[in-house]
Design a protein around this motif. Structure first.
Motif, mmCIF file in Angstrom:
data_model
loop_
_atom_site.group_PDB
_atom_site.id
_atom_site.type_symbol
_atom_site.label_atom_id
_atom_site.label_comp_id
_atom_site.label_asym_id
_atom_site.label_seq_id
_atom_site.Cartn_x
_atom_site.Cartn_y
_atom_site.Cartn_z
ATOM 1 N N PHE A 113 0.730 -1.281 0.049
ATOM 2 C CA PHE A 113 0.008 0.169 0.043
ATOM 3 C C PHE A 113 0.760 1.178 0.147
ATOM 4 C CE2 PHE A 113 0.474 -1.680 4.521
ATOM 5 C CZ PHE A 113 1.019 -0.341 4.862
ATOM 6 N N VAL A 209 -1.353 4.602 0.258
ATOM 7 C CA VAL A 209 -2.354 4.317 -0.808
ATOM 8 C C VAL A 209 -3.446 3.393 -0.037
ATOM 9 C CG1 VAL A 209 -3.078 3.616 -2.954
ATOM 10 C CG2 VAL A 209 -1.059 4.622 -2.805
ATOM 11 N N THR A 210 -4.771 3.939 -0.185
ATOM 12 C CA THR A 210 -5.604 3.243 0.447
ATOM 13 C C THR A 210 -6.879 3.034 -0.916
ATOM 14 O OG1 THR A 210 -5.690 3.721 2.773
ATOM 15 C CG2 THR A 210 -8.061 3.167 1.671
ATOM 16 N N ARG A 211 -7.022 1.695 -1.021
ATOM 17 C CA ARG A 211 -8.168 1.508 -2.248
ATOM 18 C C ARG A 211 -9.249 0.630 -1.701
ATOM 19 N NH1 ARG A 211 -3.323 -0.644 -5.070
ATOM 20 N NH2 ARG A 211 -4.192 -2.628 -4.965
ATOM 21 N N ASP A 213 -9.971 -2.411 -1.873
ATOM 22 C CA ASP A 213 -9.431 -3.723 -1.752
ATOM 23 C C ASP A 213 -8.151 -3.672 -0.605
ATOM 24 O OD1 ASP A 213 -7.600 -2.755 -3.530
ATOM 25 O OD2 ASP A 213 -7.050 -4.663 -4.379
ATOM 26 N N GLY A 216 -4.359 1.577 3.499
ATOM 27 C CA GLY A 216 -3.053 2.072 3.555
ATOM 28 C C GLY A 216 -2.834 2.405 5.223
ATOM 29 N N ASN A 240 -8.417 12.647 -1.753
ATOM 30 C CA ASN A 240 -9.684 11.786 -1.413
ATOM 31 C C ASN A 240 -9.273 11.126 0.011
ATOM 32 O OD1 ASN A 240 -12.289 10.561 -1.762
ATOM 33 N ND2 ASN A 240 -11.151 8.584 -2.487
ATOM 34 N N ALA A 298 -10.746 6.525 2.950
ATOM 35 C CA ALA A 298 -11.105 7.403 1.763
ATOM 36 C C ALA A 298 -12.273 8.114 2.005
ATOM 37 C CB ALA A 298 -11.275 6.471 0.811
ATOM 38 N N THR A 301 -14.962 5.836 -0.857
ATOM 39 C CA THR A 301 -14.461 4.586 -0.715
ATOM 40 C C THR A 301 -14.305 3.784 -1.933
ATOM 41 O OG1 THR A 301 -16.696 3.461 -0.121
ATOM 42 C CG2 THR A 301 -15.282 4.514 1.811
ATOM 43 N N ARG A 303 -12.739 4.869 -4.717
ATOM 44 C CA ARG A 303 -11.762 5.462 -5.178
ATOM 45 C C ARG A 303 -10.440 5.566 -4.312
ATOM 46 N NH1 ARG A 303 -11.070 10.403 -6.179
ATOM 47 N NH2 ARG A 303 -12.627 11.482 -5.103
ATOM 48 N N GLU A 304 -9.546 5.451 -5.236
ATOM 49 C CA GLU A 304 -8.008 5.457 -4.642
ATOM 50 C C GLU A 304 -7.898 6.553 -3.580
ATOM 51 O OE1 GLU A 304 -4.298 3.988 -6.116
ATOM 52 O OE2 GLU A 304 -4.053 6.254 -6.379
ATOM 53 N N THR A 306 -4.793 9.163 -1.200
ATOM 54 C CA THR A 306 -3.430 8.837 -1.159
ATOM 55 C C THR A 306 -2.962 10.031 -0.021
ATOM 56 O OG1 THR A 306 -3.218 10.578 -2.640
ATOM 57 C CG2 THR A 306 -3.076 8.405 -3.484
#
Length: 351
Positions: A113, A209-211, A213, A216, A240, A298, A301, A303-304, A306
């Motif tokens: 991440f 990075v948080t996505r 799935d 982060g 975001n 996020a 949620t 979307r990515e 950062t």
């Protein structure tokens, strides 16, 4: 935090003439295909000496230093950092450019991440300058209060490029850190050479990075220290990211290393900080305050999200033949392919 601009008597200034301003040639393009300008002026704080705002900045930095000496941590709001770094010589163009530098980060060697680069610098109080050091791998161990799946593992990061190290805002951050930390006695770490007049500063440029799935975590290791004497963290920006993300807590050294953010003991929390604005900066006496950081969440949620940071780990060099985890990866040789050296302001020690 109150903003104080009144002046104080200035400490004496030591600067080595050999660390004068130069136009440094930059190789183009780099491995990512990014093209840099052919030359870029380097920060030279002596050129600010005829400007009144320079002396106001020195006075204010000394006040932050006094807070750091007393409290063993200090948080500087980004609005104030912009003024201070500008007074030291950082340019408007470089303030803009440094907010984009994390777009060129590569994959992290152990954390999915995170995107990362690092570089090593030497605060040399003999030459009164800071210079780029040659590439070395990196390691942190459990012995240094760092408990994670890769503790003790030698990690190889992609190197910080000239895009960052030749940026005058970044160089002013190095000068700022040296001014705040120089001469402040700290609890010594085992196996470091406190007789040396040099400090090793390992710089990390990180994007968490948080996505949908993947969550982060700026500090997957939980409560920890960074194996150094002084840690400085500077916020560059985010996208975001929810406003309750990435809160930093500082803990009494009695707190358990490695426990999760939600397992900490409230009575052992000694301070709190939250990087939310460009150049918000926190300094911690690392061997006297453990710390932890909450995850990046996020807003949308789907979307990515950062979060971009600069992390400055600064410590004395390793003492040889004592089996420190970094003994074989602690060179003080200058970087030949990406040289950088600028003068420092060094306050005379009166503590």
């Amino acid at each position: 935090m109150n903003r104080i601009y009144n002046s104080q008597p200035l400490p004496s200034v030591w600067i080595d003439e050999r660390a004068a301003q130069q136009d440094v040639r930059v190789e183009v393009p780099d491995a990512t295909g990014h093209v840099w300008p052919q030359t870029r002026p380097q920060l030279d704080i002596r050129k600010q000496a005829e400007k009144p705002e320079y002396y106001e900045a020195i006075s204010m930095i000394m006040k932050y230093r006094n807070t750091y000496l007393r409290d063993r941590s200090v948080f500087v709001e980004g609005e104030d950092m912009v003024k201070l770094l500008g007074a030291l010589g950082a340019t408007a163009e470089d303030f803009e450019a440094i907010q984009q530098v994390s777009d060129h980060l590569d994959t992290d060697p152990t954390l999915p991440f995170r995107r990362s680069r690092n570089g090593r610098f030497c605060f040399d109080f003999g030459t009164r300058s800071v210079r780029r050091l040659e590439f070395q791998p990196f390691a942190l161990s459990l012995e240094e209060d760092f408990k994670r799946h890769d503790s003790g593992q030698v990690r190889v990061f992609d190197e910080v490029q000239d895009e960052l190290q030749l940026n005058t805002a970044f160089q002013a951050l190095l000068v700022f850190k040296a001014m705040v930390c120089h001469g402040i006695a700290t609890r010594p770490r085992p196996k470091l050479d406190y007789g040396s007049n040099k400090w090793v500063c390992t710089l990390f440029n990180l994007r968490t990075v948080t996505r949908p799935d993947m969550l982060g975590e700026p500090a997957l290791e939980g409560v920890h220290t960074d194996g150094v004497d002084h840690t400085m963290t500077t916020y560059l920006g985010s996208s975001n990211m929810a406003p309750n993300s990435a809160v930093t807590l500082m803990h009494d050294m009695r707190e358990t290393t490695g426990i999760r953010f939600n397992q900490i003991k409230p009575e052992l929390i000694v301070a709190r900080a939250h990087h939310r604005h460009f150049l918000d900066t926190l300094l911690i006496v690392d061997h006297e305050r453990k710390h932890s950081i909450s995850p990046v969440y996020a807003v949308d949620t789907s979307r990515e999200a950062t979060r971009d940071m600069l992390i400055f780990f600064t410590r004395r060099p390793v003492t040889r033949n004592l089996n420190h985890v970094s003994e074989g990866i602690d060179s003080l040789a200058a970087h030949r392919k990406m040289p950088m050296e600028i003068p420092l302001f060094v306050p005379e020690v009166i503590d």
